[in-house]
Design a protein around this motif. Sequence first.
Motif, short mmCIF file in Angstrom:
data_model
loop_
_atom_site.label_atom_id
_atom_site.label_comp_id
_atom_site.label_asym_id
_atom_site.label_seq_id
_atom_site.Cartn_x
_atom_site.Cartn_y
_atom_site.Cartn_z
N LEU A 340 -19.23 5.15 35.25
CA LEU A 340 -17.85 4.78 34.93
C LEU A 340 -17.80 3.45 34.19
O LEU A 340 -16.97 3.27 33.29
CB LEU A 340 -17.02 4.70 36.22
CG LEU A 340 -16.73 6.04 36.88
CD1 LEU A 340 -15.94 5.85 38.18
CD2 LEU A 340 -15.98 6.97 35.94
N VAL A 343 -18.39 4.18 30.46
CA VAL A 343 -17.36 4.83 29.64
C VAL A 343 -15.99 4.17 29.74
O VAL A 343 -15.16 4.34 28.86
CB VAL A 343 -17.23 6.34 29.97
CG1 VAL A 343 -18.49 7.07 29.56
CG2 VAL A 343 -16.89 6.56 31.42
N THR A 344 -15.73 3.41 30.83
CA THR A 344 -14.39 2.82 30.97
C THR A 344 -14.41 1.29 31.01
O THR A 344 -13.38 0.65 30.82
CB THR A 344 -13.71 3.28 32.27
OG1 THR A 344 -14.41 2.74 33.39
CG2 THR A 344 -13.68 4.79 32.37
N VAL A 346 -14.78 -0.32 33.68
CA VAL A 346 -14.27 -0.71 34.99
C VAL A 346 -15.42 -0.63 36.01
O VAL A 346 -16.11 0.39 36.09
CB VAL A 346 -13.11 0.20 35.44
CG1 VAL A 346 -12.70 -0.13 36.86
CG2 VAL A 346 -11.94 0.06 34.48
N MET A 361 -7.82 -0.94 36.06
CA MET A 361 -7.68 0.20 35.13
C MET A 361 -6.55 -0.08 34.14
O MET A 361 -6.68 0.21 32.95
CB MET A 361 -7.41 1.49 35.91
CG MET A 361 -8.65 2.01 36.66
SD MET A 361 -8.27 3.36 37.82
CE MET A 361 -7.77 4.68 36.70
N LYS A 364 -7.59 -2.18 31.34
CA LYS A 364 -8.35 -1.46 30.31
C LYS A 364 -7.49 -0.39 29.63
O LYS A 364 -8.00 0.46 28.89
CB LYS A 364 -9.58 -0.79 30.94
CG LYS A 364 -10.56 -1.75 31.57
CD LYS A 364 -11.37 -2.51 30.53
CE LYS A 364 -12.36 -3.46 31.20
NZ LYS A 364 -13.02 -4.34 30.22
N GLU A 365 -6.20 -0.40 29.94
CA GLU A 365 -5.24 0.55 29.35
C GLU A 365 -5.59 2.00 29.69
O GLU A 365 -5.44 2.90 28.87
CB GLU A 365 -5.13 0.35 27.83
CG GLU A 365 -4.57 -1.02 27.50
CD GLU A 365 -4.44 -1.25 25.99
OE1 GLU A 365 -4.95 -0.40 25.24
OE2 GLU A 365 -3.81 -2.24 25.61
N LEU A 366 -6.08 2.20 30.91
CA LEU A 366 -6.33 3.56 31.39
C LEU A 366 -5.11 4.03 32.17
O LEU A 366 -4.45 3.22 32.82
CB LEU A 366 -7.56 3.57 32.32
CG LEU A 366 -8.85 3.03 31.73
CD1 LEU A 366 -9.94 3.01 32.79
CD2 LEU A 366 -9.28 3.86 30.54
N MET A 381 -10.75 9.01 36.69
CA MET A 381 -11.58 8.45 35.62
C MET A 381 -12.80 9.32 35.37
O MET A 381 -13.19 9.54 34.22
CB MET A 381 -12.04 7.03 35.99
CG MET A 381 -10.96 5.99 35.88
SD MET A 381 -11.63 4.29 35.93
CE MET A 381 -12.08 4.14 37.67
N GLU A 384 -11.76 12.59 33.60
CA GLU A 384 -11.17 12.37 32.28
C GLU A 384 -12.18 11.86 31.27
O GLU A 384 -12.22 12.32 30.13
CB GLU A 384 -10.00 11.38 32.41
CG GLU A 384 -9.24 11.14 31.13
CD GLU A 384 -8.43 12.35 30.70
OE1 GLU A 384 -8.07 12.42 29.52
OE2 GLU A 384 -8.15 13.24 31.55
N TYR A 385 -13.01 10.88 31.68
CA TYR A 385 -13.84 10.19 30.69
C TYR A 385 -15.33 10.49 30.80
O TYR A 385 -16.05 10.38 29.83
CB TYR A 385 -13.63 8.68 30.82
CG TYR A 385 -12.19 8.29 30.62
CD1 TYR A 385 -11.63 8.32 29.35
CD2 TYR A 385 -11.38 7.94 31.69
CE1 TYR A 385 -10.30 8.00 29.15
CE2 TYR A 385 -10.05 7.62 31.50
CZ TYR A 385 -9.51 7.65 30.24
OH TYR A 385 -8.20 7.35 30.04
#
Length: 512
Positions: A340, A343-344, A346, A361, A364-366, A381, A384-385
Amino acid sequence: MANEYTNLERNRLEKLERLRAGGIEPFPTRTERTHTSQEAIRQFEAAEAAAKSTGEETPAVVPATLAGRLRSLRAMGKITFAHIEDGEGRVQLFLRANDLGQEQFDLFNREFDLGDFVQAGGEMFRTRTGEPTLKVTSFRLLAKAITPLPAAKDEVVDGQVVRHATLADPETRYRQRYADLVVNPHVRQIFQRRAATIRALRTFLDQRGFIEVETPILQPIYGGAAARPFTTHHNQLKQDLYLRISFELYLKRLTVGMFERVYEIGRDFRNEGVSFKHNPEFTQLEFYWSYADYLQVMDMTEQMVNYVAEQVLGTHRIQFRGQEIDLTPPWKRLTMRDGLLDVTGVDIDAHPTAESLAAAMRQKELPVKPGAARGKLIDSMLSEYLEPNLIQPTFLYDYPRDLSPLAKSKPGNPLTVERFEGFLGGMELCNAFTELNDPLDQEQRFLEMGREYEADDDERHPMDEDYLQAMRYGMPPMGGFGMGVDRLAMLMTDSDSIREVILFPHLRNREE
RNA sequence: GGGCGUGUAGCUCAAUGGCAGAGCAGUGGCCUUUUAAGUCAUUGGUUGAAGGUUCGAGCCCUUCCACGCUCACCA
């Protein structure tokens, strides 16, 4: 509702009546098959080879009586060519008025249709174009087909486009799978591969000392997963029952009873959405392995899937959705935290509460679902990612505790449990963990889950007191594993949809 | 459940709001080595269902049904 016959069907019904009027039973009881299509061809070719080696001019006579479904007809005046298909393949028939008599010859041409099951006796020979063929001296109808098969022959447009049109409408294919199987040989192959997949799983586990068991499908309390169940009712006992959503709690009871290695392959039922990878009933494999942990299960998983591909496809590199997937162990291993983070951006370990994680989150604009628990946020997360990008086989491991009420915590890390999921082709394939065997901890988890889902009664994790009782007798430490067999079958057959690997997928009822 | 799309002959598909068509299969002929044969002729339609707009609807509008894709849901 009474069936209404089409014109084509009425035409065939008239043929059927004419046959009966002529003393011919269109659905006789006995068949006298001596060879399958391929046995007859092989035996004939062997006779040819023997003749060639001894210098004989003509091979030994190969008499055969074949049975199968008429799949092509070419009537040419005083001779007729046809193909019949059986479970192994096709073989050509050659009928001649001279051999059969005009009356029998006309009977075949006039009253037999594509799709009929027929029996044909005669001798094998090779036509001028070189095809092994049965020269028919006697034939018999085995079963009349009233409805024409939903298949057309090829279409030539401007002498250019040749289309072998066949049944393609997905709705008809799923509702009338029998017709789909008749006219689409590649569909038959899918289900042969599915059977080989399941056979390979059994062989693999049997060879490692696992015993296959059967546990209740009708359960008084459902558990082992978070899913809405189907509910039913036993009349005499006046008791509501659930169709199982997993096998887990029953299989683990068996480890208490000293079955050290158990597995079950069977049907689970989940009253949830239908999609290309979800069917309300689906086939699951679960195994439990006493004295093992999730790392050993990980090793065995990659060996097992690799073994299946080798047995089913003869390769470790499979094609799926236009991509090559290499199943050769070892598979990539990635902690959920690192995955995670990649890719994010976070770091879930830095955020032990739902509030803190949601804030990270948002930074990070998630997208963040308001009020979601920490586990739900992590899961969103993940799906989705991360999941869509996991094409090559990857184990994602070390999951948050609040997503995994039946898994054991990592030593010294109470927020994280020893759990992994296997991903490939952008799909979750399996789920496994070091099983929680502490009855006091387990009771606490059940209570936590109950609170968490209080708002949504449908998803509440019911307390299974009998399961806790089993655990109080002492449950060995073990690794446990669950896998969607349909999804494995999708991988083995390069199928886009779970419906392609389920013979009779669920569809809505037709309007009357 | 939401969005987008599809639904026409047994199968695969055409048809500017203006006569509902083709190929295959089917039916009737011709044809003694074909290859999803060839050839001549020919049958077959409640255009998913119901309602509406229009001189006229397969086509436009509304509702419903089914399926597909997708989103949501889904440990």
